[in-house]
Write an enzyme that holds these catalytic residues in place. Sequence first.
Site, short mmCIF file in Angstrom:
data_model
loop_
_atom_site.label_atom_id
_atom_site.label_comp_id
_atom_site.label_asym_id
_atom_site.label_seq_id
_atom_site.Cartn_x
_atom_site.Cartn_y
_atom_site.Cartn_z
N GLU A 113 28.26 50.17 -4.47
CA GLU A 113 27.54 49.40 -3.45
C GLU A 113 27.08 50.40 -2.40
O GLU A 113 27.90 50.97 -1.67
CB GLU A 113 28.46 48.32 -2.86
CG GLU A 113 28.88 47.31 -3.93
CD GLU A 113 29.85 46.24 -3.45
OE1 GLU A 113 30.13 45.32 -4.24
OE2 GLU A 113 30.33 46.31 -2.31
N ASN B 85 32.39 51.11 7.95
CA ASN B 85 31.68 50.13 8.80
C ASN B 85 32.39 48.77 8.85
O ASN B 85 32.45 48.15 9.92
CB ASN B 85 30.22 49.99 8.35
CG ASN B 85 30.08 49.54 6.94
OD1 ASN B 85 30.90 49.84 6.08
ND2 ASN B 85 29.02 48.81 6.66
N CYS C 184 25.55 47.44 5.79
CA CYS C 184 24.58 47.84 4.77
C CYS C 184 23.46 46.82 4.63
O CYS C 184 22.36 47.15 4.19
CB CYS C 184 25.28 48.03 3.45
SG CYS C 184 26.12 46.53 2.90
N GLU D 25 29.33 42.99 -8.01
CA GLU D 25 30.70 42.50 -7.83
C GLU D 25 30.60 41.11 -7.24
O GLU D 25 29.52 40.60 -6.99
CB GLU D 25 31.51 43.48 -6.97
CG GLU D 25 31.66 44.85 -7.66
CD GLU D 25 32.79 45.71 -7.15
OE1 GLU D 25 33.83 45.16 -6.75
OE2 GLU D 25 32.64 46.95 -7.16
P1 NAD Z 1 29.95 57.80 2.94
O1 NAD Z 1 29.26 57.81 1.63
O2 NAD Z 1 29.77 58.98 3.84
O3 NAD Z 1 31.53 57.69 2.75
C1 NAD Z 1 32.11 56.60 2.08
C2 NAD Z 1 33.43 57.04 1.49
O4 NAD Z 1 33.20 58.05 0.51
C3 NAD Z 1 34.40 57.66 2.49
O5 NAD Z 1 35.69 57.22 2.20
C4 NAD Z 1 34.25 59.15 2.23
O6 NAD Z 1 35.38 59.90 2.59
C5 NAD Z 1 34.02 59.17 0.74
N1 NAD Z 1 33.31 60.34 0.22
C6 NAD Z 1 32.32 61.04 0.82
N2 NAD Z 1 31.89 62.02 -0.01
C7 NAD Z 1 32.62 61.91 -1.16
C8 NAD Z 1 32.63 62.64 -2.38
N3 NAD Z 1 31.81 63.66 -2.62
N4 NAD Z 1 33.50 62.25 -3.34
C9 NAD Z 1 34.33 61.21 -3.14
N5 NAD Z 1 34.37 60.51 -1.98
C10 NAD Z 1 33.51 60.83 -1.02
O7 NAD Z 1 29.54 56.45 3.64
P2 NAD Z 1 29.88 55.97 5.11
O8 NAD Z 1 29.12 56.85 6.05
O9 NAD Z 1 31.35 55.86 5.23
O10 NAD Z 1 29.28 54.48 5.13
C11 NAD Z 1 27.96 54.18 5.48
C12 NAD Z 1 27.09 54.04 4.24
O11 NAD Z 1 27.67 53.09 3.37
C13 NAD Z 1 25.71 53.51 4.55
O12 NAD Z 1 24.77 54.18 3.75
C14 NAD Z 1 25.78 52.04 4.13
O13 NAD Z 1 24.55 51.45 3.82
C15 NAD Z 1 26.69 52.13 2.96
N6 NAD Z 1 27.34 50.85 2.71
C16 NAD Z 1 26.94 50.08 1.64
C17 NAD Z 1 27.52 48.82 1.40
C18 NAD Z 1 27.09 47.93 0.26
O14 NAD Z 1 27.79 46.94 -0.01
N7 NAD Z 1 25.98 48.19 -0.41
C19 NAD Z 1 28.53 48.37 2.23
C20 NAD Z 1 28.90 49.18 3.31
C21 NAD Z 1 28.31 50.42 3.53
O1 6OD Z 2 30.39 40.52 2.07
C1 6OD Z 2 30.70 41.34 1.20
O2 6OD Z 2 31.40 41.04 0.22
C2 6OD Z 2 30.23 42.73 1.31
N1 6OD Z 2 30.55 43.54 0.27
C3 6OD Z 2 29.54 43.12 2.39
C4 6OD Z 2 29.02 44.43 2.58
C5 6OD Z 2 28.52 44.78 3.77
C6 6OD Z 2 28.02 46.10 3.97
O3 6OD Z 2 28.16 46.76 4.98
#
Ligand code: NAD
Ligand code: 6OD
Length: 498
Positions: free
Chosen positions: A256, A157, A290, A469
């Site tokens: 995260e 994202n 997120c 973090e």
């Molecule tokens: P995802 O979990 O599908 O994938 C994230 C990464 O993990 C990718 O690189 C993927 O290839 C890898 N991956 C997937 N399965 C794996 C496994 N079993 N072992 C190791 N690696 C694996 O997430 P996404 O769809 O790419 O991103 C969207 C999600 O991320 C949403 O739920 C969003 O809320 C969350 N997100 C959270 C934050 C935060 O800071 N809290 C920030 C951004 C996104």
């Molecule tokens: O601003 C940041 O440092 C951070 N980790 C943002 C995360 C956004 C989630 O999609």
Amino acid sequence: MATQMTQYQNYIGGRWVGSARQFPDINPVDGTTIASVHEADAATVDAAVKSGHDALAGPWGRSTVTERAALLYRIADEIERRSEEFLAAEMADTGKPHAMASTVDIPRGAANFRAFADILKTAPLDSYRTDLPGGAHALNYAVRKPLGVVGIISPWNLPLLLLTWKVAPALACGNAVVAKPSEETPGTATLLAQVMHTVGVPAGAFNLVHGFGPGSAGEFITQHPDVNAITFTGESSTGAAIMRAAADGVKPISFELGGKNAAIIFADCDFDKMLDGMMRAVFLNSGQVCLCTERVYVERPLYARFCDALIARTRKLKLGWPKDPDSAMGPLISSAHRDKVLRYFALARDEGAQVLAGGGVPRFGDARDHGFWVEPTVIAGLPETARCVKEEIFGPICHVAPFDTEREVIAMANDTRYGLAASVWTTNLDRAHRVAPAMRVGLSWVNSWFLRDLRTPFGGAGLSGIGREGGLHSLNFYSELTNVCVRVEGNVPLESES
Ligand code: NAD
Ligand code: 6OD
């Protein structure tokens, strides 16, 4: 004449490594193929981990704080020098508007390196004098050492922002890194590897592998016995799978994860500022942040006015090509993700929601009709128990509901298994300071949203993550702290006592 497809290769031990297995990188704006990505197999990931350990055994493992801080500044400068290329790659991979990529994603890519160079140079370490019986004392001081090879797995994202948010502190602390960007967004990560090469990051200190999660590079990293720590951003369910993989080696993890974030809007808010803030909080990056707000609670006297204004602004959002300066929203990342979001649009109707705006797929009459777009959407009228109010959708949609009392809205906002972010909109200072800390989240904003200071703790409660973090929290995660305790015999009187 046939044009050559761009190739994104793996970067291991300071060299580019191809693979017989490749997958396409798709532009979500119109479904065209941008590049061919070389998928790292188990042997390639193994080579990346080994080159990380080799780097740690060499000069990189003996590098000083001053040297590493200087290197991080050079990385930031080089990202800025090549910012147009980074922008083009990020827009091609995600379809996000230029206005966002040029003000959020790419500047933060550089800022993450500068911030952690600054933080590293000024980071304090614990030191205690312990008085002992008989006049002796002990001197305790902490020493910061790298963890080893850190596996970094990031989502699609905010590709550059979220990858560098972890790479920068990991390198600052002297670790070697094996990073895997999302399979959906390999572009800026590949450029980052080029930057590392150009500025002279020692071979093996930064390794990049491309691929998927299960049965691919992601899992090969998390299951590798010589990866010493894992830091991950992504879905909560993926976090659970990675946690299981990390359990065998009892590896440090930092997660995260997802969110189902609430905004609480009081009738005494500054309406115009609040509305601007909510448009951003709900629709930035097509709701694929997120931290985005998917639940909006509005104090009843303001509810009708707020809904009217939000609907009017939502209907005016321009869904444009990334380079269009007026584009306010891009597509979703992939066909599969659009299917998921559309299933929630359908579920909302099945659960009895009123669809106040959007709810469908836009038609453009041009190549965008082959992309992965959905309309920005506002729904209302669901009970708090509805799945659309409970589950993270990760698209441009929010549910709006009225509330009557502070106590009631705090309970509603906190009634979630997630716990990432919240925002509170009010001009009443007492109320702001009561409600914001009462949110069961890692990040609670007042009259703002996604306003960042990189020194502050960042992370989530519940399903939204493990650990914090940001600033010293990052340095502490990416370091092995060793306490040195020196027993000192005798007691020399201080000058003023003699
Ligand atoms: P995802 O979990 O599908 O994938 C994230 C990464 O993990 C990718 O690189 C993927 O290839 C890898 N991956 C997937 N399965 C794996 C496994 N079993 N072992 C190791 N690696 C694996 O997430 P996404 O769809 O790419 O991103 C969207 C999600 O991320 C949403 O739920 C969003 O809320 C969350 N997100 C959270 C934050 C935060 O800071 N809290 C920030 C951004 C996104
Ligand atoms: O601003 C940041 O440092 C951070 N980790 C943002 C995360 C956004 C989630 O999609």
